[in-house]
Design a protein around this motif. Structure first.
Motif, mmCIF file in Angstrom:
data_model
loop_
_atom_site.group_PDB
_atom_site.id
_atom_site.type_symbol
_atom_site.label_atom_id
_atom_site.label_comp_id
_atom_site.label_asym_id
_atom_site.label_seq_id
_atom_site.Cartn_x
_atom_site.Cartn_y
_atom_site.Cartn_z
ATOM 1 N N ARG A 1 -10.625 2.718 -8.519
ATOM 2 C CA ARG A 1 -10.151 4.092 -8.351
ATOM 3 C C ARG A 1 -11.015 5.083 -9.121
ATOM 4 N NH1 ARG A 1 -4.655 4.437 -6.492
ATOM 5 N NH2 ARG A 1 -3.677 2.412 -6.287
ATOM 6 N N TRP B 1 -11.128 -0.369 -0.273
ATOM 7 C CA TRP B 1 -10.485 0.715 -1.026
ATOM 8 C C TRP B 1 -9.086 0.982 -0.480
ATOM 9 C CZ3 TRP B 1 -8.573 5.613 0.065
ATOM 10 C CH2 TRP B 1 -8.292 6.416 -1.047
ATOM 11 N N VAL C 1 -5.487 0.831 -2.657
ATOM 12 C CA VAL C 1 -4.442 1.865 -2.772
ATOM 13 C C VAL C 1 -3.204 1.510 -1.955
ATOM 14 C CG1 VAL C 1 -6.147 3.649 -3.223
ATOM 15 C CG2 VAL C 1 -5.418 3.257 -0.869
ATOM 16 N N GLU C 2 -3.187 0.270 -1.417
ATOM 17 C CA GLU C 2 -2.036 -0.273 -0.686
ATOM 18 C C GLU C 2 -1.696 0.567 0.548
ATOM 19 O OE1 GLU C 2 1.066 -0.608 -3.578
ATOM 20 O OE2 GLU C 2 0.167 -2.358 -4.534
ATOM 21 N N TRP C 3 -2.739 0.957 1.287
ATOM 22 C CA TRP C 3 -2.539 1.692 2.533
ATOM 23 C C TRP C 3 -2.167 0.691 3.620
ATOM 24 C CZ3 TRP C 3 -1.636 6.455 3.918
ATOM 25 C CH2 TRP C 3 -1.777 6.835 5.256
ATOM 26 N N LEU D 1 -3.841 12.858 1.520
ATOM 27 C CA LEU D 1 -3.699 12.003 0.351
ATOM 28 C C LEU D 1 -2.864 12.701 -0.708
ATOM 29 C CD1 LEU D 1 -7.454 11.001 0.169
ATOM 30 C CD2 LEU D 1 -5.618 9.437 0.769
ATOM 31 N N SER E 1 -12.267 11.648 -1.948
ATOM 32 C CA SER E 1 -11.803 10.297 -1.654
ATOM 33 C C SER E 1 -12.822 9.533 -0.807
ATOM 34 C CB SER E 1 -10.477 10.370 -0.902
ATOM 35 O OG SER E 1 -10.200 9.155 -0.249
#
Length: 279
Positions: free
Chosen positions: A26, A67, A71-73, A82, A98
């Motif tokens: 991050r 990535w 970020v657990e998308w 975002l 981002s």
């Protein structure tokens, strides 16, 4: 109506990044050094680049999916909005830095340390090891630097009073401040007291949220009667415990993303608060 082309564009990489920045994160250390290995047939294209201190690097975000997993998308399509860290508000991806660019194209201005044959040694490149480089371009301050450019409060602080109204961004950035004002006022109401009469406040949430509670209640970390726990999370974990002389009020917020501060100021309590308790 202007039609945006839907056909993919094919670009042959001009080089590759070699770096010890191998794991998706991050954050990034912009003091880190890396090497760009250019294609050998482009070695002569680098003649004279050593006279420039900085260059633009355009690259392909070949590990964007990593990535998104970090970020657990969960959704199939990459996000185009975002959440702002510590704020219950969203920003469009084009108003952030981002790595979730819709085109999967990244860019960075880096310091050029030296050039040796087809190798560019640089500092500050935020690209992972193995990243395909699509283009490089010399950085010229006369054209590329804008010292008076404005940025929102969360990105960069300015001290001139003339910039205060532009820094505040009441309708977008300070949703948390508006939530803090509403929460603090509601806690005072529950206790039947006025500003300055509370003995102690315990706040969990973002900085702006705490600032709003300070403005409403008069409790402050500087005065020693506020305990603040910073949470860079959605509001579902934010809360206020406010103590009067004989009783306490505890308020939990609902997990909700707001379009702006005006929505917070106009929202009903059922939207704002998950629970309002008096003990």
């Amino acid at each position: 109506m202007v039609l945006v082309p839907k056909e993919p564009v094919s670009i042959q990489p001009v080089g590759v990044v070699v770096s010890d920045f191998k794991k998706v994160s991050r954050t990034y250390d912009y003091h880190r050094e890396s090497v760009i290995y250019m294609r050998e047939d482009l070695t002569d294209a680098l003649i004279g680049i050593e006279y420039f201190s900085h260059i633009h690097v355009i690259y392909h975000q070949h590990r964007r999916q990593d990535w998104l997993e970090l970020v657990e998308w969960k959704k199939e399509q990459p996000p185009i909005t975002l959440p702002v860290a510590g704020e219950p508000v969203c920003r469009g991806v084009y108003s952030t830095r981002s790595p979730s660019r819709p085109s999967a194209m990244g860019s960075c201005v880096v310091e050029l340390i030296k050039c040796e044959e087809n190798r560019l040694y640089v500092r500050g490149l935020d690209a992972l090891d193995g990243t395909p480089v699509l283009d490089i371009k010399i950085y010229i301050p006369h054209y590329d630097a804008f010292p008076l450019a404005e940025t929102p409060l969360n990105c960069c602080m300015r001290n001139e009073l003339s910039a205060t109204s532009r820094r505040l961004h009441w309708d977008t950035i300070n949703v948390g401040l508006a939530l803090g004002l509403r929460t603090g006022a509601r806690a005072l109401q529950a206790l039947g007291i006025s500003r300055g009469e509370a003995a102690r406040a315990e706040v969990s949430g973002g900085h702006f949220f705490a600032q709003g509670i300070e403005g409403a209640t008069g409790c402050s970390v500087l005065r020693g009667n506020m305990i603040f726990e910073e949470l860079n999370t959605s509001p579902g974990q934010w809360k206020l415990k406010l103590a009067g002389k004989d009783s306490e009020a505890e308020i939990w917020l609902n997990d909700h993303i707001y379009s702006g501060a005006s929505e917070v100021l106009e929202a009903g309590e059922k939207i704002l608060f998950a629970a309002v308790n008096k003990n």
